[in-house]
Design a protein around this motif. Sequence first.
Motif, PDB file in Angstrom:
ATOM      1  N   LEU A 103       0.737  -0.976  -0.026  1.00  0.00           N
ATOM      2  CA  LEU A 103       0.611  -0.011  -0.497  1.00  0.00           C
ATOM      3  C   LEU A 103       1.012   0.735  -0.154  1.00  0.00           C
ATOM      4  N   VAL A 104       0.532   1.827  -0.948  1.00  0.00           N
ATOM      5  CA  VAL A 104       1.569   3.714  -1.230  1.00  0.00           C
ATOM      6  C   VAL A 104       0.626   4.519  -1.392  1.00  0.00           C
ATOM      7  N   SER A 105       0.734   5.794  -0.779  1.00  0.00           N
ATOM      8  CA  SER A 105       0.508   6.964  -1.608  1.00  0.00           C
ATOM      9  C   SER A 105       1.715   7.686  -2.335  1.00  0.00           C
ATOM     10  N   TYR A 106       1.066   8.505  -3.044  1.00  0.00           N
ATOM     11  CA  TYR A 106       1.847   9.190  -3.755  1.00  0.00           C
ATOM     12  C   TYR A 106       1.187  10.691  -3.398  1.00  0.00           C
ATOM     13  N   GLU A 107       0.713  10.740  -2.555  1.00  0.00           N
ATOM     14  CA  GLU A 107       1.054  12.441  -1.944  1.00  0.00           C
ATOM     15  C   GLU A 107       2.092  12.993  -0.570  1.00  0.00           C
ATOM     16  N   ALA A 108       2.314  12.129   0.320  1.00  0.00           N
ATOM     17  CA  ALA A 108       2.980  12.967   1.617  1.00  0.00           C
ATOM     18  C   ALA A 108       4.407  12.485   0.996  1.00  0.00           C
ATOM     19  N   GLY A 121       6.320   2.088 -13.279  1.00  0.00           N
ATOM     20  CA  GLY A 121       5.126   0.577 -14.210  1.00  0.00           C
ATOM     21  C   GLY A 121       4.227   0.393 -12.877  1.00  0.00           C
ATOM     22  N   GLY A 122       3.610   0.772 -12.169  1.00  0.00           N
ATOM     23  CA  GLY A 122       2.854   0.515 -11.100  1.00  0.00           C
ATOM     24  C   GLY A 122       3.234  -0.485 -10.222  1.00  0.00           C
ATOM     25  N   GLU A 123       4.517  -0.272  -9.971  1.00  0.00           N
ATOM     26  CA  GLU A 123       5.526  -1.571  -8.944  1.00  0.00           C
ATOM     27  C   GLU A 123       6.580  -1.140  -8.699  1.00  0.00           C
ATOM     28  N   VAL A 194       7.171  -5.890  -6.769  1.00  0.00           N
ATOM     29  CA  VAL A 194       5.827  -5.439  -5.419  1.00  0.00           C
ATOM     30  C   VAL A 194       4.648  -5.755  -6.289  1.00  0.00           C
ATOM     31  N   ARG A 195       3.503  -4.942  -6.619  1.00  0.00           N
ATOM     32  CA  ARG A 195       2.692  -4.309  -7.496  1.00  0.00           C
ATOM     33  C   ARG A 195       2.135  -2.911  -6.311  1.00  0.00           C
ATOM     34  N   ALA A 196       2.371  -1.748  -6.568  1.00  0.00           N
ATOM     35  CA  ALA A 196       2.072  -0.505  -5.657  1.00  0.00           C
ATOM     36  C   ALA A 196       0.597  -0.370  -6.274  1.00  0.00           C
ATOM     37  N   ALA A 197      -0.091  -0.751  -5.069  1.00  0.00           N
ATOM     38  CA  ALA A 197      -1.884  -0.144  -4.405  1.00  0.00           C
ATOM     39  C   ALA A 197      -1.662   0.767  -4.294  1.00  0.00           C
ATOM     40  N   GLY A 198      -1.902   1.919  -5.073  1.00  0.00           N
ATOM     41  CA  GLY A 198      -2.144   3.279  -4.781  1.00  0.00           C
ATOM     42  C   GLY A 198      -3.365   3.763  -3.718  1.00  0.00           C
ATOM     43  N   LEU A 199      -3.353   4.416  -2.557  1.00  0.00           N
ATOM     44  CA  LEU A 199      -3.926   4.264  -1.450  1.00  0.00           C
ATOM     45  C   LEU A 199      -5.283   5.409  -2.641  1.00  0.00           C
TER      46      LEU A 199
END
Length: 471
Positions: A103-108, A121-123, A194-199
């Motif tokens: 689980l990742v966040s692209y903001e903080a 590429g989502g990974e 490891v797939r990046a699951a964006g919050l």
Amino acid sequence: MPDSLTRESTATSVVLLATTPACKLSCADGTLLDRVTDQLATLPVREIQVVTPGGGLAADLRGIAKIARISAGTVAVLPADLVAHTEALALLLDHPARDSAALVSYEAAAAPMRPPVRVEGGEIVAAGSSFHVVPEANATFRGVLQAGESDLAALADIAEELAELADTGKLGPVTPVEAVDLLLVGLVRSGVAVRAAGLGPLHADRVAGQNAADAAVTRLAEVDEARVRLDLSIKENDGFFATFFVSTWTRHLIKPAVLIKVAPNTVTGASIGLAGLAAVWFSAGTQGGRLAGALLFYLSFALDCLDGQLARYTRTFSPLGAWADGMADRAKEYVVYVGLAIGFGGDEIWRLAVAAMILQVVRHTIDVTYAGAVADAGRVGALWGRPARSLLESADGGHAKGVLRLAQRMERDTVVRWLKKMIALPIGERTALIAITAAIWSARVTFLSLLCWGGVAALYQLGGRIARSAR
């Protein structure tokens, strides 16, 4: 010592790390540990293994390794000091792929309990901790890690290796708080995909004190989880045409489709049917026929987008469904080529149609073979090869260089990013190109446009694959 809280067997096993004082902080549902446990009970979880304090970081990691070795199916690891939306946890625990993901966040910005990661590429291609540095980080890890069944052995090996390093002090002053962060670092550096699951707008924050816990719980109430679930059903990083001329209105059909229990495969079937009708109208060769064919082909693509949105919303998609959808996309496009060629008539148009079809086959071959090669390399690196990077290296020197580095920087500019997507001529842009040129001009213009734009797109794809392979 792990305590077991079992429920009816459904899917993922969860290792809940109740190893920090913060898991005992109070909230409306009792303690943070109680809150997370109640959330997990609403998700497809087979069992919950609660790891309690008792020996420090090394002992916690060895406990995780033991659980990974005896588990069957997906295993998720998360800390009990996590304050998160249930929908955020579902992004991993209720995902049909049951793959390795985080689980990742692209903001903080990165912080002690929000270690940096770099996503491409989502990974996740680089992950950090208080010991491991990530240059050019573009996201932060939010504490929830999942290992797919095929990666459980790698997870166990990494946990044991980290335990040895922690025992000997080779990782610096790391603490039990960082257990899940270190596991992510290890998986990424060992070559596991490891797939990046964006919050998205959802929240997931680890907390260390009561004030932080209260503030995090308050932030949860500011977000409409139902609306976010709908937003997340819209495909990320889609093409320009699909994003602005299709998904803007198909999103409003998702809930009605769910209400009347329309399955994604049913929508796919309707999409194929409309494409067949479009080919029939195109084959008439008249101006009216081309206009009708263009409209039907556009609606066919809209339903093609809707079936994916519906699958993501209901979390019923599967690798088989994705494969069938991709095959349907190719079939619909090529049957429209045939209809256009019949309607125009003559040997020249058939040569152009065949050339356009061959070009698209070549482009898809470039994508598929590259993806297969990357997957094979990842499997070899994870199962048989030595770790791609040592866990004792504090800095990550594997960041992109040259052309690839320039491309990554260009991605930060919104206009350039959309231009790059359009140049690649994805299926949405091809649909628009076919529909507009056929409706306004003729099939000859359609095929010539496909050949010209498609040729540029093929060179662009090939150059990008070569640059990434050289890296």
